[in-house]
Write a protein that holds these residues in place. Sequence first.
Motif, PDB file in Angstrom:
ATOM      1  N   GLN A 156       0.773  -1.118  -0.249  1.00  0.00           N
ATOM      2  CA  GLN A 156      -0.031   0.112   0.104  1.00  0.00           C
ATOM      3  C   GLN A 156       1.068   1.228   0.011  1.00  0.00           C
ATOM      4  O   GLN A 156       0.610   2.165  -0.662  1.00  0.00           O
ATOM      5  N   GLU A 157       2.180   1.247   0.639  1.00  0.00           N
ATOM      6  CA  GLU A 157       2.595   2.572   0.840  1.00  0.00           C
ATOM      7  C   GLU A 157       3.620   2.881  -0.550  1.00  0.00           C
ATOM      8  O   GLU A 157       3.946   3.759  -0.721  1.00  0.00           O
ATOM      9  N   GLU A 158       3.822   1.494  -1.267  1.00  0.00           N
ATOM     10  CA  GLU A 158       4.712   1.674  -2.348  1.00  0.00           C
ATOM     11  C   GLU A 158       3.730   1.602  -3.610  1.00  0.00           C
ATOM     12  O   GLU A 158       4.472   1.934  -4.748  1.00  0.00           O
ATOM     13  N   ALA A 159       2.495   1.903  -3.600  1.00  0.00           N
ATOM     14  CA  ALA A 159       1.649   2.249  -4.680  1.00  0.00           C
ATOM     15  C   ALA A 159       1.784   3.595  -5.338  1.00  0.00           C
ATOM     16  O   ALA A 159       0.831   4.172  -4.814  1.00  0.00           O
ATOM     17  N   LEU A 160       2.681   3.896  -5.851  1.00  0.00           N
ATOM     18  CA  LEU A 160       3.155   5.139  -6.479  1.00  0.00           C
ATOM     19  C   LEU A 160       2.789   5.341  -7.998  1.00  0.00           C
ATOM     20  O   LEU A 160       2.883   4.202  -8.718  1.00  0.00           O
ATOM     21  N   THR A 161       2.409   6.287  -8.447  1.00  0.00           N
ATOM     22  CA  THR A 161       2.008   6.811  -9.966  1.00  0.00           C
ATOM     23  C   THR A 161       3.378   6.936 -10.743  1.00  0.00           C
ATOM     24  O   THR A 161       4.619   6.892  -9.981  1.00  0.00           O
ATOM     25  N   ASP A 162       3.080   6.962 -11.801  1.00  0.00           N
ATOM     26  CA  ASP A 162       4.592   6.983 -12.816  1.00  0.00           C
ATOM     27  C   ASP A 162       5.188   8.311 -12.369  1.00  0.00           C
ATOM     28  O   ASP A 162       6.337   8.305 -12.396  1.00  0.00           O
ATOM     29  N   GLU A 163       4.588   9.468 -12.330  1.00  0.00           N
ATOM     30  CA  GLU A 163       5.035  10.653 -11.903  1.00  0.00           C
ATOM     31  C   GLU A 163       5.575  10.480 -10.387  1.00  0.00           C
ATOM     32  O   GLU A 163       6.881  10.924 -10.189  1.00  0.00           O
ATOM     33  N   GLU A 164       5.112   9.843  -9.505  1.00  0.00           N
ATOM     34  CA  GLU A 164       5.706   9.878  -8.153  1.00  0.00           C
ATOM     35  C   GLU A 164       6.932   8.754  -8.140  1.00  0.00           C
ATOM     36  O   GLU A 164       8.019   9.128  -7.264  1.00  0.00           O
ATOM     37  N   GLU A 165       6.763   7.871  -9.012  1.00  0.00           N
ATOM     38  CA  GLU A 165       8.023   6.953  -9.285  1.00  0.00           C
ATOM     39  C   GLU A 165       9.287   7.864  -9.592  1.00  0.00           C
ATOM     40  O   GLU A 165      10.339   7.695  -9.250  1.00  0.00           O
ATOM     41  N   ALA A 166       8.914   8.538 -10.560  1.00  0.00           N
ATOM     42  CA  ALA A 166       9.968   9.646 -11.244  1.00  0.00           C
ATOM     43  C   ALA A 166      10.626  10.550 -10.231  1.00  0.00           C
ATOM     44  O   ALA A 166      11.976  10.423 -10.226  1.00  0.00           O
ATOM     45  N   ILE A 167       9.714  11.260  -9.406  1.00  0.00           N
ATOM     46  CA  ILE A 167      10.392  11.812  -8.357  1.00  0.00           C
ATOM     47  C   ILE A 167      11.076  10.944  -7.288  1.00  0.00           C
ATOM     48  O   ILE A 167      12.219  11.469  -6.825  1.00  0.00           O
ATOM     49  N   LYS A 168      10.716   9.862  -6.892  1.00  0.00           N
ATOM     50  CA  LYS A 168      11.310   9.103  -6.071  1.00  0.00           C
ATOM     51  C   LYS A 168      12.708   8.590  -6.438  1.00  0.00           C
ATOM     52  O   LYS A 168      13.718   8.687  -5.824  1.00  0.00           O
ATOM     53  N   ALA A 169      12.846   8.312  -8.057  1.00  0.00           N
ATOM     54  CA  ALA A 169      14.147   7.788  -8.379  1.00  0.00           C
ATOM     55  C   ALA A 169      15.114   8.908  -8.506  1.00  0.00           C
ATOM     56  O   ALA A 169      16.209   8.861  -8.287  1.00  0.00           O
ATOM     57  N   ASN A 170      14.491  10.348  -8.574  1.00  0.00           N
ATOM     58  CA  ASN A 170      15.192  11.557  -8.629  1.00  0.00           C
ATOM     59  C   ASN A 170      15.992  11.697  -7.169  1.00  0.00           C
ATOM     60  O   ASN A 170      17.158  12.103  -7.029  1.00  0.00           O
ATOM     61  N   LEU A 171      14.989  11.714  -6.171  1.00  0.00           N
ATOM     62  CA  LEU A 171      15.544  11.653  -4.777  1.00  0.00           C
ATOM     63  C   LEU A 171      16.483  10.596  -4.305  1.00  0.00           C
ATOM     64  O   LEU A 171      17.436  11.036  -3.671  1.00  0.00           O
ATOM     65  N   MET A 172      16.451   9.356  -4.840  1.00  0.00           N
ATOM     66  CA  MET A 172      17.252   8.259  -4.430  1.00  0.00           C
ATOM     67  C   MET A 172      18.645   8.056  -5.407  1.00  0.00           C
ATOM     68  O   MET A 172      19.470   8.035  -4.641  1.00  0.00           O
ATOM     69  N   ASP A 173      18.353   8.396  -6.749  1.00  0.00           N
ATOM     70  CA  ASP A 173      19.674   8.115  -7.265  1.00  0.00           C
ATOM     71  C   ASP A 173      19.572   9.171  -8.378  1.00  0.00           C
ATOM     72  O   ASP A 173      20.511   9.138  -9.459  1.00  0.00           O
ATOM     73  N   SER A 174      19.343  10.622  -8.229  1.00  0.00           N
ATOM     74  CA  SER A 174      19.577  11.690  -9.109  1.00  0.00           C
ATOM     75  C   SER A 174      19.034  11.557 -10.537  1.00  0.00           C
ATOM     76  O   SER A 174      19.801  11.914 -11.335  1.00  0.00           O
ATOM     77  N   LYS A 175      18.028  10.703 -10.682  1.00  0.00           N
ATOM     78  CA  LYS A 175      17.731  10.599 -12.148  1.00  0.00           C
ATOM     79  C   LYS A 175      17.042  11.776 -12.647  1.00  0.00           C
ATOM     80  O   LYS A 175      16.228  12.279 -11.963  1.00  0.00           O
ATOM     81  N   GLU A 176      17.325  12.018 -13.900  1.00  0.00           N
ATOM     82  CA  GLU A 176      16.606  13.248 -14.428  1.00  0.00           C
ATOM     83  C   GLU A 176      15.107  13.158 -13.995  1.00  0.00           C
ATOM     84  O   GLU A 176      14.658  12.099 -14.561  1.00  0.00           O
ATOM     85  N   LEU A 177      14.295  14.077 -14.012  1.00  0.00           N
ATOM     86  CA  LEU A 177      12.906  14.250 -13.984  1.00  0.00           C
ATOM     87  C   LEU A 177      12.446  14.595 -15.405  1.00  0.00           C
ATOM     88  O   LEU A 177      12.994  15.639 -16.164  1.00  0.00           O
TER      89      LEU A 177
END
Length: 270
Positions: A156-177
């Motif tokens: 339930q906590e990990e059910a992120l939208t594609d946009e939220e996944e992109a934001i998380k990847a940016n915060l975790m691994d500095s991937k481009e938004l």
Amino acid sequence: IKQKKRHMGDTKHFCPVSLKEHFVLHPGLQEHAAKYKEKIYYFSTSEYRDKFLKNPEEYVAHNEPIQAPPLRVCLLGIHGAGKTTCARQIADKLGIFHIQFEEYLQELILPKTKKKVGPQFDEEHEEDDNKIAILLKKLEGSSQTITKTETEKTKQEEALTDEEEAIKANLMDSKELPPEVLDNIVLDWWKKEPFRSTGFILDGFPRTVEEVKYMAERGLYPDVALFIEVEDSDILDRLFPPRLKKWKEKRHKKMEYKKKLKDLKAKIRV
């Protein structure tokens, strides 16, 4: 040599159409100039010039001078340079908003992640907490139930939208938004209230060449871009003591968790 007075338009060097429609001071170009009522107006594009000429009265001053947009500042610098401290002081002094970019991203996904994400945030002890909870339930004879409950909670906590996944990847691994994600975040600061009429200092954005290009393509021009440059030794003195303290606390917690796990496993064997 005395020069003749230049009869410039109400916005002088800036495009009146960009100002009217986007509230941005976009420099006009001589090749996109047009004359109206003995004044010369400069436009950012030929399309805006043609738009102006179709209905000039919509873009010129009438009873009072045209209002200029508020101050928009981008504050840049490497991690630990003191951007946030300086940005807060500037925002308080000028009466504009302070936007800390990474903190803003954290707030967007916090309702689902339930915690801040990134390399600087410790998650190991939470995994150990789950192990301890499962072992405790095993002692009570209901391990299957708790495992299922914990799994459902995690999903339930990990059910992120594609946009939220992109934001998380940016915060975790500095991937481009992606640009479409930035559109839902950055555009509002230039185009919507209360930022549009108050102004802001944007702390930590843009961070890459791609993000600078994105801003240029969208016509998001700051009035001022400041870069804080400090000595490496100053950053080390500022960041090392709290990092060392945090590492010691983390190490102490890890030892405590290991001891608890060891004791629980010993009880289960008995």
